[in-house]
Design a protein around this motif. Structure first.
Motif, PDB file in Angstrom:
ATOM      1  N   ILE A  78      -9.759  16.232  -1.567  1.00 51.15           N
ATOM      2  CA  ILE A  78      -9.936  14.784  -1.388  1.00 51.15           C
ATOM      3  C   ILE A  78      -9.666  14.043  -2.699  1.00 51.15           C
ATOM      4  CG2 ILE A  78     -11.642  12.981  -0.883  1.00 51.15           C
ATOM      5  CD1 ILE A  78     -12.927  14.916   1.097  1.00 51.15           C
ATOM      6  N   LEU A  79     -10.168  14.576  -3.836  1.00 50.01           N
ATOM      7  CA  LEU A  79      -9.944  13.938  -5.133  1.00 50.01           C
ATOM      8  C   LEU A  79      -8.463  13.911  -5.479  1.00 50.01           C
ATOM      9  CD1 LEU A  79     -11.257  12.673  -7.628  1.00 50.01           C
ATOM     10  CD2 LEU A  79     -11.399  14.974  -8.616  1.00 50.01           C
ATOM     11  N   SER A  80      -7.749  14.989  -5.178  1.00 52.00           N
ATOM     12  CA  SER A  80      -6.303  15.039  -5.449  1.00 52.00           C
ATOM     13  C   SER A  80      -5.563  13.972  -4.645  1.00 52.00           C
ATOM     14  CB  SER A  80      -5.755  16.421  -5.104  1.00 52.00           C
ATOM     15  OG  SER A  80      -6.403  17.428  -5.853  1.00 52.00           O
ATOM     16  N   LEU A  81      -5.950  13.792  -3.384  1.00 59.28           N
ATOM     17  CA  LEU A  81      -5.319  12.773  -2.546  1.00 59.28           C
ATOM     18  C   LEU A  81      -5.566  11.383  -3.108  1.00 59.28           C
ATOM     19  CD1 LEU A  81      -6.141  14.156   1.036  1.00 59.28           C
ATOM     20  CD2 LEU A  81      -3.917  14.149  -0.102  1.00 59.28           C
ATOM     21  N   ILE A  82      -6.770  11.132  -3.589  1.00 55.89           N
ATOM     22  CA  ILE A  82      -7.102   9.823  -4.154  1.00 55.89           C
ATOM     23  C   ILE A  82      -6.284   9.558  -5.421  1.00 55.89           C
ATOM     24  CG2 ILE A  82      -8.940   8.467  -5.262  1.00 55.89           C
ATOM     25  CD1 ILE A  82     -10.909   9.836  -3.348  1.00 55.89           C
ATOM     26  N   ILE A  83      -6.174  10.572  -6.290  1.00 54.87           N
ATOM     27  CA  ILE A  83      -5.412  10.406  -7.531  1.00 54.87           C
ATOM     28  C   ILE A  83      -3.944  10.111  -7.237  1.00 54.87           C
ATOM     29  CG2 ILE A  83      -4.566  11.642  -9.575  1.00 54.87           C
ATOM     30  CD1 ILE A  83      -7.266  13.094  -9.652  1.00 54.87           C
ATOM     31  N   VAL A  84      -3.358  10.868  -6.305  1.00 52.70           N
ATOM     32  CA  VAL A  84      -1.958  10.637  -5.929  1.00 52.70           C
ATOM     33  C   VAL A  84      -1.783   9.230  -5.365  1.00 52.70           C
ATOM     34  CG1 VAL A  84      -0.130  11.309  -4.326  1.00 52.70           C
ATOM     35  CG2 VAL A  84      -1.425  13.058  -5.547  1.00 52.70           C
ATOM     36  N   TYR A  85      -2.720   8.811  -4.521  1.00 51.86           N
ATOM     37  CA  TYR A  85      -2.648   7.482  -3.907  1.00 51.86           C
ATOM     38  C   TYR A  85      -2.683   6.385  -4.964  1.00 51.86           C
ATOM     39  CZ  TYR A  85      -3.932   3.475  -1.025  1.00 51.86           C
ATOM     40  OH  TYR A  85      -3.958   2.245  -0.433  1.00 51.86           O
ATOM     41  N   THR A 117       0.867   4.132  -6.144  1.00 52.00           N
ATOM     42  CA  THR A 117       0.977   2.728  -5.746  1.00 52.00           C
ATOM     43  C   THR A 117       0.663   1.761  -6.888  1.00 52.00           C
ATOM     44  OG1 THR A 117      -1.321   2.738  -5.001  1.00 52.00           O
ATOM     45  CG2 THR A 117       0.376   3.238  -3.357  1.00 52.00           C
ATOM     46  N   LYS A 118       0.240   2.258  -8.043  1.00 52.63           N
ATOM     47  CA  LYS A 118      -0.158   1.391  -9.136  1.00 52.63           C
ATOM     48  C   LYS A 118       1.028   0.603  -9.682  1.00 52.63           C
ATOM     49  CE  LYS A 118      -2.680   1.415 -13.514  1.00 52.63           C
ATOM     50  NZ  LYS A 118      -3.283   2.266 -14.576  1.00 52.63           N
ATOM     51  N   ASN A 119       0.812  -0.680  -9.930  1.00 55.54           N
ATOM     52  CA  ASN A 119       1.801  -1.571 -10.551  1.00 55.54           C
ATOM     53  C   ASN A 119       3.079  -1.751  -9.740  1.00 55.54           C
ATOM     54  OD1 ASN A 119       0.116  -1.931 -12.797  1.00 55.54           O
ATOM     55  ND2 ASN A 119       0.942  -0.105 -13.789  1.00 55.54           N
ATOM     56  N   LYS A 145       0.841  -1.189   0.000  1.00 57.81           N
ATOM     57  CA  LYS A 145       0.000   0.000   0.000  1.00 57.81           C
ATOM     58  C   LYS A 145       0.885   1.251   0.000  1.00 57.81           C
ATOM     59  CE  LYS A 145      -3.757  -2.283   2.499  1.00 57.81           C
ATOM     60  NZ  LYS A 145      -4.610  -2.269   3.717  1.00 57.81           N
ATOM     61  N   PHE A 146       0.235   2.392  -0.122  1.00 54.84           N
ATOM     62  CA  PHE A 146       0.956   3.670  -0.134  1.00 54.84           C
ATOM     63  C   PHE A 146       1.800   3.830   1.130  1.00 54.84           C
ATOM     64  CE2 PHE A 146       1.100   8.066   1.331  1.00 54.84           C
ATOM     65  CZ  PHE A 146       1.756   8.674   0.276  1.00 54.84           C
ATOM     66  N   ILE A 147       1.210   3.508   2.284  1.00 60.79           N
ATOM     67  CA  ILE A 147       1.913   3.697   3.555  1.00 60.79           C
ATOM     68  C   ILE A 147       3.099   2.750   3.669  1.00 60.79           C
ATOM     69  CG2 ILE A 147       0.480   2.059   4.873  1.00 60.79           C
ATOM     70  CD1 ILE A 147       1.830   5.485   6.076  1.00 60.79           C
ATOM     71  N   HIS A 148       2.984   1.546   3.046  1.00 59.57           N
ATOM     72  CA  HIS A 148       4.100   0.593   3.059  1.00 59.57           C
ATOM     73  C   HIS A 148       5.290   1.153   2.284  1.00 59.57           C
ATOM     74  CE1 HIS A 148       0.862  -2.764   3.524  1.00 59.57           C
ATOM     75  NE2 HIS A 148       1.111  -2.145   4.654  1.00 59.57           N
ATOM     76  N   LYS A 149       4.997   1.698   1.112  1.00 63.37           N
ATOM     77  CA  LYS A 149       6.073   2.246   0.287  1.00 63.37           C
ATOM     78  C   LYS A 149       6.727   3.446   0.970  1.00 63.37           C
ATOM     79  CE  LYS A 149       7.108   3.476  -4.486  1.00 63.37           C
ATOM     80  NZ  LYS A 149       6.586   3.615  -5.859  1.00 63.37           N
TER      81      LYS A 149
END
Length: 299
Positions: free
Chosen positions: A207-214, A218-220, A158-162
């Protein structure tokens, strides 16, 4: 009390942070928790009254950090090893003690000083205290022996793991930081709504910006794991331990296997807070990298 000639400068700064020392993590937790409520109170005052409370708090924190940095750079920590004898009547007891002290003097000047206030750190047998003394004062040499092939973990990070792995941050630290943010977020959102002419639009964009960054951050990405044996040598201190190491990347496993100079990070799951046997580490490695095969038989 008979003193030996062994007085050495510490490997580390007087006040340093060891990410493998869980008592240090509790200190971090205490500092961040202590700052939470004053910071939120200042933000509330900023929203309704004046910016001065927040300015004073930030200035205080900055001055405290600068003072800490200056103190840590101008002072040195020293250790010495002594043999202590305690006698009560005809009963005599001897043991060894490692002591420490702080001084602004360099080693060559410090050795000349007569009156030094030493503080006991550890005590025990001669062998254990010699090893402890060397551990604190001699640069470590670490040999790593690879015990397993490199495998891809079943679950994606996940994002927090990275974030934790990239910055070498323990889970306990991010848990404390998350609690701080959870308390802070409603105040920040309320502030946006208070000052923004279109509050719901502004909050939605944030909130939308945070979701997009997340999602894109973390993708791929995949977590790659391996098992190593570490042999640490520091004078009379020696230790052999087993670790699962992790590397998060978007590259394929073939690229990771043949890539040199990868910065592997020791992976600290909750059950591995203390030293473990090789069998335990390898069993955990298999659980994280091997899919469960399920066979259903129709009866």
């Amino acid at each position: 009390m008979k003193e030996t000639s062994q007085i050495r400068k510490s490997l580390h700064k007087p006040y340093w942070y060891d990410k493998t020392n869980y008592s240090h993590v509790s200190n971090y937790d205490f500092i961040l928790t202590s700052l939470t409520f004053p910071f939120i109170a200042c933000l509330v005052l900023v929203l309704f009254y004046s910016v001065w409370p927040l300015f004073i708090l930030v200035a205080t924190v900055v001055l405290a950090i600068i003072s800490y940095k200056l103190y840590n750079n101008f002072y040195y920590r020293y250790y010495r090893l002594i043999k202590r004898t305690e006698q009560r009547g005809s009963n005599k007891k001897q043991y060894y003690v490692v002591q420490t002290c702080l001084s602004s003097k360099k080693l060559e000047v410090f050795l000349i000083k007569k009156r030094v206030k030493w503080k006991d750190v550890e005590s025990g047998s001669k062998e254990s205290m010699e090893a402890f003394f060397d551990q604190k004062t001699i640069e470590k040499k670490v040999d790593e022996i690879l015990l397993s092939p490199i495998k891809k973990a079943i679950l994606k990070p996940k994002f927090i793991h990275k974030f934790r792995e990239k910055n070498n941050i323990l889970k306990a630290e991010t848990n404390t930081s998350k609690h701080f943010l959870y308390l802070l977020l409603p105040v920040l959102l309320f502030g946006l709504a208070w000052y923004s002419p279109q509050p719901f639009y502004t909050i939605g964009v944030v909130i939308l910006s945070l979701i997009i960054v997340y999602v894109f951050y973390t993708k791929n990405t995949s977590r790659f794991l391996r098992v190593v044996e570490k042999r640490v040598h520091q004078g009379r201190y020696e230790k052999t331990s087993y670790h699962i190491q992790s590397f998060i990347s978007k590259k394929s496993i073939n690229e990771i296997t043949h890539k040199k100079n990868i910065k592997w990070t020791d992976h600290y799951p909750e059950e591995f807070k203390n030293d473990v046997y090789r069998e335990e580490v390898e069993a955990f490695f298999d659980r994280k990298t091997t899919e469960i095969e399920v066979i259903d038989d129709v009866l």
